[in-house]
Design an enzyme around this catalytic site. Structure first.
Site, mmCIF file in Angstrom:
data_model
loop_
_atom_site.group_PDB
_atom_site.id
_atom_site.type_symbol
_atom_site.label_atom_id
_atom_site.label_comp_id
_atom_site.label_asym_id
_atom_site.label_seq_id
_atom_site.Cartn_x
_atom_site.Cartn_y
_atom_site.Cartn_z
ATOM 1 N N ASN A 1 -2.160 0.251 10.753
ATOM 2 C CA ASN A 1 -3.015 0.859 9.736
ATOM 3 C C ASN A 1 -3.606 -0.315 8.960
ATOM 4 O O ASN A 1 -3.157 -0.656 7.876
ATOM 5 C CB ASN A 1 -2.197 1.771 8.818
ATOM 6 C CG ASN A 1 -3.038 2.359 7.698
ATOM 7 O OD1 ASN A 1 -4.267 2.396 7.781
ATOM 8 N ND2 ASN A 1 -2.386 2.815 6.645
ATOM 9 N N PRO A 2 -4.625 -0.967 9.556
ATOM 10 C CA PRO A 2 -5.128 -2.211 8.962
ATOM 11 C C PRO A 2 -6.091 -1.950 7.812
ATOM 12 O O PRO A 2 -6.499 -0.807 7.587
ATOM 13 C CB PRO A 2 -5.874 -2.838 10.153
ATOM 14 C CG PRO A 2 -6.442 -1.644 10.872
ATOM 15 C CD PRO A 2 -5.390 -0.560 10.742
ATOM 16 N N PHE B 1 0.845 -1.185 0.000
ATOM 17 C CA PHE B 1 0.000 0.000 0.000
ATOM 18 C C PHE B 1 0.888 1.245 0.000
ATOM 19 O O PHE B 1 1.916 1.272 0.677
ATOM 20 C CB PHE B 1 -0.881 -0.046 1.253
ATOM 21 C CG PHE B 1 -1.856 1.077 1.396
ATOM 22 C CD1 PHE B 1 -2.922 1.206 0.517
ATOM 23 C CD2 PHE B 1 -1.733 1.992 2.437
ATOM 24 C CE1 PHE B 1 -3.843 2.225 0.659
ATOM 25 C CE2 PHE B 1 -2.651 3.013 2.585
ATOM 26 C CZ PHE B 1 -3.707 3.134 1.688
#
Length: 299
Positions: A201-202, A96
């Site tokens: 930061n799932p 990400f």
């Protein structure tokens, strides 16, 4: 040979429908050209103003990158890196792309723990590390942290995090663990003077919110790092919180990046599990996007 100015106009016209805001297209242009020419923005501006020529080899390279952008590929993947806390991080489709909101979360941790009692040791658990930007930044800014465990379910992401750790000359412990499938039995050094920090930061975007995202996010960024089922959007928060409750004694500080649309549900969930001192903060856009809580368990 083409001039810088002509390429700039062509670049704008090619991407204007994908990125309606002219400022965003301009930012992408400077990210690409400073990368290709290995120079700063001022140099590019000077070349634009002078309408300097671009040689055929370089122009061909620019055009190929522009076609990638036209296919919605994010600029960070096109050039192979991004910046986080003004530090360069390697990125590709396996991780990400770090966002400014995550920088704010890391800044909050650094604020809270800027002074560490010399009698206390600090260990950090970064769950869903991706590019490793959180772990590496914390270790870089606070080298006195004794252990940082960077955890991810994807080996490809951990490979990128490893490259970034080498790039910044820091040591972190990389762990290939799927938190939804096991209890994360990580060997840790723990005593009454240990300060534990859990940060994550799932994935938190509900599948029904997919339509709200820019196509370049949906098409290229790793699905498993983004989405959760509508029927259980708190799945990662619950799993991490119950792991903390089961595994730790003493004080644990937990920092989450969150979905602004369901922040009240996250607060209620943490309260029910037994977390206290819950504080929520807005990001630079004014959305509730980060939360801090404390869990305390006596031995």
């Amino acid at each position: 040979m083409k001039s810088f100015y002509k390429f700039y106009r062509f670049f704008q016209n090619t991407l204007k429908n994908l990125y309606p805001e002219a400022k965003e297209v301009e930012n992408i242009f400077f990210l690409l050209t400073t990368h290709i020419f290995q120079c700063d923005k001022t140099t590019i501006l000077l070349r634009l103003s002078r309408k300097e020529k671009i040689n055929f080899f370089t122009y061909d390279k620019l055009i190929k990158k522009l076609w990638e952008l036209k296919k919605n590929r994010p600029i960070q993947y096109v050039i192979g890196h991004t910046y986080f806390f003004d530090m360069k991080f390697i990125v590709n489709e396996k991780v990400f792309i770090p966002r400014p909101e995550t920088e704010e979360l890391v800044y909050w941790i650094l604020q809270d723990h800027h002074k560490v009692n010399r009698n206390h040791s600090v260990q950090v658990f970064d769950i869903g590390t991706g590019s490793g930007c959180i772990s590496i930044t914390l270790k870089k800014k606070k080298p006195e942290i004794i252990h940082i465990y960077a955890i991810d379910s994807a080996q490809g992401a951990l490979d990128i995090a490893s490259e970034n750790a080498k790039l910044h000359n820091v040591k972190i412990s990389l762990k290939n663990i799927d938190i939804l499938k096991n209890s994360m039995n990580i060997p840790t050094k723990m005593n009454k003077n240990t300060v534990n920090i859990v940060v994550s930061n799932p994935p938190y975007i509900r599948l029904s919110e997919k339509k709200l995202l820019h196509p370049n996010i949906v098409q290229y960024e790793p699905y498993q790092a983004l989405f959760v089922p509508d029927e259980d959007p708190l799945i990662f928060y619950k799993k991490i919180s119950f792991w903390i409750k089961k595994r730790f004694t003493g004080i644990v500080y937990v920092y989450f990046e969150i979905n602004q649309f369901i922040y009240l549900d996250i607060i209620d969930c943490l309260k029910q599990i037994g977390f206290t001192n819950i504080e929520i903060r807005r990001d630079f856009q004014g959305f509730f996007r980060m939360i801090r809580a404390i869990y305390y368990e006596k031995k």
